[in-house]
Design an enzyme around this catalytic site. Structure first.
Site, PDB file in Angstrom:
ATOM      1  N   SER A 231     -30.729   9.612  31.453  1.00  0.00           N
ATOM      2  CA  SER A 231     -30.270   8.880  32.639  1.00  0.00           C
ATOM      3  C   SER A 231     -30.348   7.384  32.371  1.00  0.00           C
ATOM      4  CB  SER A 231     -31.136   9.250  33.847  1.00  0.00           C
ATOM      5  OG  SER A 231     -30.970   8.298  34.868  1.00  0.00           O
TER       6      SER A 231
ATOM      7  N   THR B 294     -21.762   1.094  34.956  1.00  0.00           N
ATOM      8  CA  THR B 294     -22.311   0.860  36.305  1.00  0.00           C
ATOM      9  C   THR B 294     -23.835   0.902  36.377  1.00  0.00           C
ATOM     10  OG1 THR B 294     -22.153   3.223  36.751  1.00  0.00           O
ATOM     11  CG2 THR B 294     -20.293   1.849  37.467  1.00  0.00           C
TER      12      THR B 294
ATOM     13  N   HIS C 180     -27.008  13.086  35.362  1.00  0.00           N
ATOM     14  CA  HIS C 180     -27.973  13.170  34.264  1.00  0.00           C
ATOM     15  C   HIS C 180     -29.371  13.486  34.788  1.00  0.00           C
ATOM     16  CE1 HIS C 180     -25.236  10.782  31.330  1.00  0.00           C
ATOM     17  NE2 HIS C 180     -25.024  12.074  31.286  1.00  0.00           N
TER      18      HIS C 180
ATOM     19  N   GLU D 248     -20.140   7.823  30.610  1.00  0.00           N
ATOM     20  CA  GLU D 248     -19.368   6.868  31.419  1.00  0.00           C
ATOM     21  C   GLU D 248     -18.613   5.889  30.518  1.00  0.00           C
ATOM     22  OE1 GLU D 248     -21.377   4.693  34.639  1.00  0.00           O
ATOM     23  OE2 GLU D 248     -19.885   3.117  34.352  1.00  0.00           O
TER      24      GLU D 248
HETATM   25  S1  SF4 Z   1     -23.340   5.039  43.005  1.00  0.00           S
HETATM   26 FE1  SF4 Z   1     -23.731   4.004  41.053  1.00  0.00          FE
HETATM   27  S2  SF4 Z   1     -25.375   5.160  40.035  1.00  0.00           S
HETATM   28 FE2  SF4 Z   1     -24.540   6.421  41.680  1.00  0.00          FE
HETATM   29  S3  SF4 Z   1     -23.027   7.705  40.648  1.00  0.00           S
HETATM   30 FE3  SF4 Z   1     -21.945   5.929  41.490  1.00  0.00          FE
HETATM   31  S4  SF4 Z   1     -21.887   4.434  39.845  1.00  0.00           S
HETATM   32 FE4  SF4 Z   1     -23.426   5.983  39.287  1.00  0.00          FE
END
Ligand code: SF4
Length: 329
Positions: free
Chosen positions: A243, A185, A58, A147
């Site tokens: 984002s 996440t 994003h 997601e």
């Molecule tokens: S590390 Fe965390 S923020 Fe980065 S792409 Fe993976 S889940 Fe998303």
């Protein structure tokens, strides 16, 4: 371009100078680097068109760059001509896809390279495991976010989405049901804890993931912001509007009464935000290019002399291997 860090401490601010406090870690995480590199490798190796389903990450700057290099961004697979031209490849974004999307790609015989972040894939695996043992899965996440859509699609009959404690209160789940929770996440840790506490009050036997679903990169960037925000008169968060992890950084500052603004780059800085500000915090969400931080600091120099210092709360060493199809032997 001037060096980012002008001096070690930056504690004293001489007459007229502003202080810039950089939060660290900031900018690209391992999952985002892997996803971008995946598209780059596919572009290098593929003779046919390269489609990317949804924004690979994003960030408008990243997407525009890959677009200029030949990637074709689409929302859904039915935008790919049927039959697909020879050599067509479709890349799934870092946010993951539901099994339904994978099945649709298989059905059409599309060649897929999956750039889903391994930490998102971990949440999908947990959703499948919880649903298979008969749990109702409560996913804490943002409605409509890619997601969340992907995770909801893993076990759609068993999963419900909540965003707030109000959603928890109105959940239509019997009190004696076996309930587990998962999270997107990239959520704000403090807000999510409140929602989990509300779930625990309603479902005392609440099942939980074996380790936090909010990922290391999201957690570190939030800790870094918390370490500087009370000293800042204003916080600039580099990241795009869609984002989630960048929005979470803005939210942390705003909940502590520090004005915070999300910017894609230096052109978005409104000079009015800096009026009267002595200390300007700067950070970048996990999907924002690290080079953009230097450009923002350079733009701030145009408003007068700066002392730049950095506050680091963690060192990140995570690296994820590339999808098998684009790995070099
Ligand atoms: S590390 Fe965390 S923020 Fe980065 S792409 Fe993976 S889940 Fe998303």
């Amino acid at each position: 371009m001037a060096s980012l860090i002008a001096g070690p401490g930056g504690e004293a601010v001489a007459g007229g100078e502003k202080k810039v406090l950089l939060a660290s870690p900031r900018a690209f995480c391992a999952g985002v680097e892997r996803a971008i590199q995946t598209v780059e490798r596919v572009l290098e190796c593929t003779a046919g068109p390269v489609y990317v389903r949804k924004q690979i990450v994003h960030n408008t700057v990243v997407v525009a760059d890959l677009q200029a290099r030949g990637a074709i961004f689409i929302d859904e697979l039915d935008e790919i001509p049927d039959p697909a031209p020879p050599g067509t490849v479709v890349v799934f974004s870092a946010h993951g896809v539901s099994p339904k999307v994978r099945a649709a790609a298989d059905q059409r015989g599309l060649q897929v390279v999956d750039a889903t972040c391994p930490l998102v894939a971990k949440v999908h695996a947990e959703a499948a495991r919880f649903a298979a043992r008969g749990d109702t899965v409560v996913l804490i996440g943002h409605r409509g976010h890619e997601e969340s859509e992907g995770t909801l699609g893993v076990a759609p009959q068993s999963t419900v989405l909540v965003q707030t404690t109000t959603d928890v209160a109105t959940l239509n789940i019997p009190a004696d049901a076996q309930v587990s929770y998962l999270t997107q996440t990239t959520l704000a840790v403090d807000e999510t804890t409140t929602v989990i506490d509300a779930l625990r009050r309603r479902f005392p036997q609440l099942g939980e993931p074996p380790s936090d679903d909010i990922c290391y990169a999201t957690t570190n960037r939030q800790r870094a912001v918390r370490s500087i925000v009370d000293e800042c008169d204003v916080l600039l968060v580099i990241g795009s509007q869609n984002s989630s992890n960048s929005q979470s950084l803005v939210g942390i500052a705003q909940r502590r009464d520090t004005p915070a603004y999300l910017i894609d780059g230096p052109d978005d800085i409104n000079p009015d935000w800096l009026t009267g500000a002595t200390t300007i915090g700067v950070t970048a969400g996990a999907s924002a290019p690290p080079g953009m931080v230097a450009l923002v600091v350079d733009a701030l120099r145009a408003h007068g002399p700066l002392i730049v210092s950095e506050r680091s709360v963690a060192t990140e060493t995570a690296r994820f291997i590339l999808p098998q199809q684009v790995r070099t032997p």
